[in-house]
Design a protein around this motif. Sequence first.
Motif, mmCIF file in Angstrom:
data_model
loop_
_atom_site.group_PDB
_atom_site.id
_atom_site.type_symbol
_atom_site.label_atom_id
_atom_site.label_comp_id
_atom_site.label_asym_id
_atom_site.label_seq_id
_atom_site.Cartn_x
_atom_site.Cartn_y
_atom_site.Cartn_z
ATOM 1 N N LEU A 283 0.838 -1.202 0.000
ATOM 2 C CA LEU A 283 0.000 0.000 0.000
ATOM 3 C C LEU A 283 0.871 1.249 0.000
ATOM 4 N N GLY A 284 1.976 1.216 0.759
ATOM 5 C CA GLY A 284 2.903 2.343 0.764
ATOM 6 C C GLY A 284 3.551 2.556 -0.594
ATOM 7 N N ARG A 285 3.942 1.470 -1.252
ATOM 8 C CA ARG A 285 4.534 1.592 -2.596
ATOM 9 C C ARG A 285 3.535 2.205 -3.564
ATOM 10 N N LYS A 286 2.307 1.743 -3.498
ATOM 11 C CA LYS A 286 1.284 2.267 -4.405
ATOM 12 C C LYS A 286 0.953 3.722 -4.096
ATOM 13 N N LEU A 287 1.063 4.089 -2.830
ATOM 14 C CA LEU A 287 0.845 5.487 -2.446
ATOM 15 C C LEU A 287 1.882 6.380 -3.112
ATOM 16 N N GLU A 389 10.329 22.519 7.195
ATOM 17 C CA GLU A 389 10.075 23.581 6.223
ATOM 18 C C GLU A 389 8.796 23.327 5.437
ATOM 19 N N GLU A 390 8.538 22.066 5.116
ATOM 20 C CA GLU A 390 7.288 21.680 4.457
ATOM 21 C C GLU A 390 6.785 20.401 5.119
ATOM 22 N N VAL A 391 5.460 20.257 5.180
ATOM 23 C CA VAL A 391 4.863 19.046 5.739
ATOM 24 C C VAL A 391 3.781 18.546 4.792
ATOM 25 N N HIS A 392 4.037 17.404 4.184
ATOM 26 C CA HIS A 392 3.078 16.759 3.289
ATOM 27 C C HIS A 392 2.539 15.516 3.985
ATOM 28 N N VAL A 393 1.268 15.234 3.784
ATOM 29 C CA VAL A 393 0.625 14.095 4.440
ATOM 30 C C VAL A 393 0.119 13.127 3.379
ATOM 31 N N ARG A 394 0.447 11.855 3.555
ATOM 32 C CA ARG A 394 -0.031 10.808 2.649
ATOM 33 C C ARG A 394 -0.707 9.727 3.491
ATOM 34 N N ILE A 395 -1.855 9.253 3.005
ATOM 35 C CA ILE A 395 -2.696 8.317 3.749
ATOM 36 C C ILE A 395 -2.786 6.996 2.986
ATOM 37 N N GLY A 396 -2.496 5.881 3.680
ATOM 38 C CA GLY A 396 -2.455 4.571 3.044
ATOM 39 C C GLY A 396 -3.804 3.913 2.883
ATOM 40 N N ALA A 397 -4.862 4.699 2.752
ATOM 41 C CA ALA A 397 -6.217 4.200 2.546
ATOM 42 C C ALA A 397 -7.029 5.287 1.858
ATOM 43 N N PRO A 398 -8.158 4.951 1.274
ATOM 44 C CA PRO A 398 -9.039 5.984 0.719
ATOM 45 C C PRO A 398 -9.672 6.813 1.832
ATOM 46 N N SER A 439 -6.124 5.160 -3.718
ATOM 47 C CA SER A 439 -7.345 4.841 -4.446
ATOM 48 C C SER A 439 -7.918 3.501 -4.007
ATOM 49 N N ASN A 440 -9.210 3.299 -4.254
ATOM 50 C CA ASN A 440 -9.858 2.015 -3.955
ATOM 51 C C ASN A 440 -9.200 0.879 -4.725
ATOM 52 N N GLU A 441 -8.868 1.148 -5.982
ATOM 53 C CA GLU A 441 -8.291 0.110 -6.836
ATOM 54 C C GLU A 441 -6.925 -0.335 -6.319
ATOM 55 N N ALA A 442 -6.127 0.604 -5.825
ATOM 56 C CA ALA A 442 -4.807 0.260 -5.295
ATOM 57 C C ALA A 442 -4.928 -0.613 -4.056
ATOM 58 N N VAL A 443 -5.938 -0.347 -3.233
ATOM 59 C CA VAL A 443 -6.155 -1.164 -2.036
ATOM 60 C C VAL A 443 -6.450 -2.603 -2.432
ATOM 61 N N ALA A 444 -7.350 -2.783 -3.384
ATOM 62 C CA ALA A 444 -7.707 -4.135 -3.819
ATOM 63 C C ALA A 444 -6.500 -4.859 -4.416
ATOM 64 N N GLU A 445 -5.704 -4.151 -5.189
ATOM 65 C CA GLU A 445 -4.517 -4.764 -5.788
ATOM 66 C C GLU A 445 -3.521 -5.195 -4.722
ATOM 67 N N ALA A 446 -3.316 -4.372 -3.715
ATOM 68 C CA ALA A 446 -2.359 -4.701 -2.664
ATOM 69 C C ALA A 446 -2.829 -5.901 -1.840
ATOM 70 N N ILE A 447 -4.124 -5.974 -1.587
ATOM 71 C CA ILE A 447 -4.663 -7.107 -0.831
ATOM 72 C C ILE A 447 -4.646 -8.371 -1.682
#
Length: 486
Positions: A283-287, A389-398, A439-447
Amino acid sequence: MSSGRDPAPAIDEGPTEKCGVVGLSLSERDAALPAYYALYALQHRGQESAGIVTHDGFQQHQHIAMGLVGDAFDEGDIEGLAGPTGIGHVRYPTAGSIDESNAQPFTVSFKGGSLALSHNGNLVNAGEIRDELGDIGHAFTSDGDTEVIAHDLARNLLEADLVRAVKRTMDRIHGSYALTIMHGDTVLGLRDPEGNRPLVIGELEDGYILASESAAIDTLGGSVVRDVNPGELVVLDENGDGFDAYQLVERDRHAHCFFEYVYFARPDSVIDDTLVYEVRRDLGRKLWEESGVDTDVVMPVPDSGRAFASGYAEAAEGVEFAEGLMKNRYVGRTFIMPTQEARERAVRLKLNPIRSTVEGRTVTIIDDSIVRGTTSRQLVSLVREAGAEEVHVRIGAPPITAPCYMGINMATREELIAAEQDADDIAEIIDADSLAYLSNEAVAEAIGTDRSNLCMGCVTGEYPYDIDDEGTDREVNRPVIGDGGL
């Protein structure tokens, strides 16, 4: 469903799993101590109450108490639970009030003998069945859905043999359930036809075990045999020699809870032949593939974000992976603060930034989900105050946009920050330079399954069962296998 009363808010805004279940049939020792250790391995699935019920071949013994496993039992409690068969439970409530009347396993004595039941999940028609049973004289002592299952099964056991009785109850109850049941000294495992909640079979040196997750089997030095199939009944031999399996209901497709892989299950557990840790890394790779941003460092929100961040950093090739937040492990999920101001300040009690990781650098924070947004805003603030200096947020789910009716204590739509806000809006609210979900599709692929086999109701607002005022992503499923002599 309703918790029965409004709990005091906690600083941890994440969803909470309802329960963990275990069942054992052994040949050479009492089941209580192995059940106790197995519940310890499942403690993450519920911290409100814990209980074990055993049977010695003549009578049933039980100990059920509020609190964590280590607080609920002492040595004398375990010694008093005689018998080689038993079931256990840890609970976090989503249906039923927060008191001892709803703690499990739930026990019933009736003309057909003794019955004990542990339940992970949530019924969507419990009220209807409760009313029907009440009309014919059943008296209920709790407001939870587990007692509804127990009463219905007890009634059917008076009219049919074990397998037929379970089949009749399965035909009546709708929703998610992984059950361990003990009728007399016989231990059963039952998984709902959609396979929404996990349940696995394991082999020990002197018997067999059923558990919500394989980590419980590992703890006892056992080996995983296989997952209980959706719609399958497993009956453990009373002498611990093996088990019989009955496929009572089949579906063309299932509704496995995707959040088990994203958040709830231990990363070292295997669910439906898939190692949770590897799913989270993927999931992290797909993110990264879908929304990667070049920053100096990638850091997880401990502990659930760690595997995601590891996979994300690996896919980014050259971006440093580092711990940037230190967790106070003595502040747990149930840590309570009475006001919003106090809850926001209390985040500092739970997480503290590691300044050398973030000062003067651009940072990507990886987390498993955002529910209300309060914690995310505080985390971003902590990292900025530490000099990022910058803070970006990434979430491993939809984005979570809807409540859960399948056994997760999820916030209401009014409380869910993503219900009415898009990613850009939420980034502004939490003061992040950017925010992206998977994305939903990435979750299904990872599972490793087709999207149609996942329950993503909290993301899509469409559920595997017909629920009043909600959508369903399929025709209302009913059993496609007839009684077939059952």
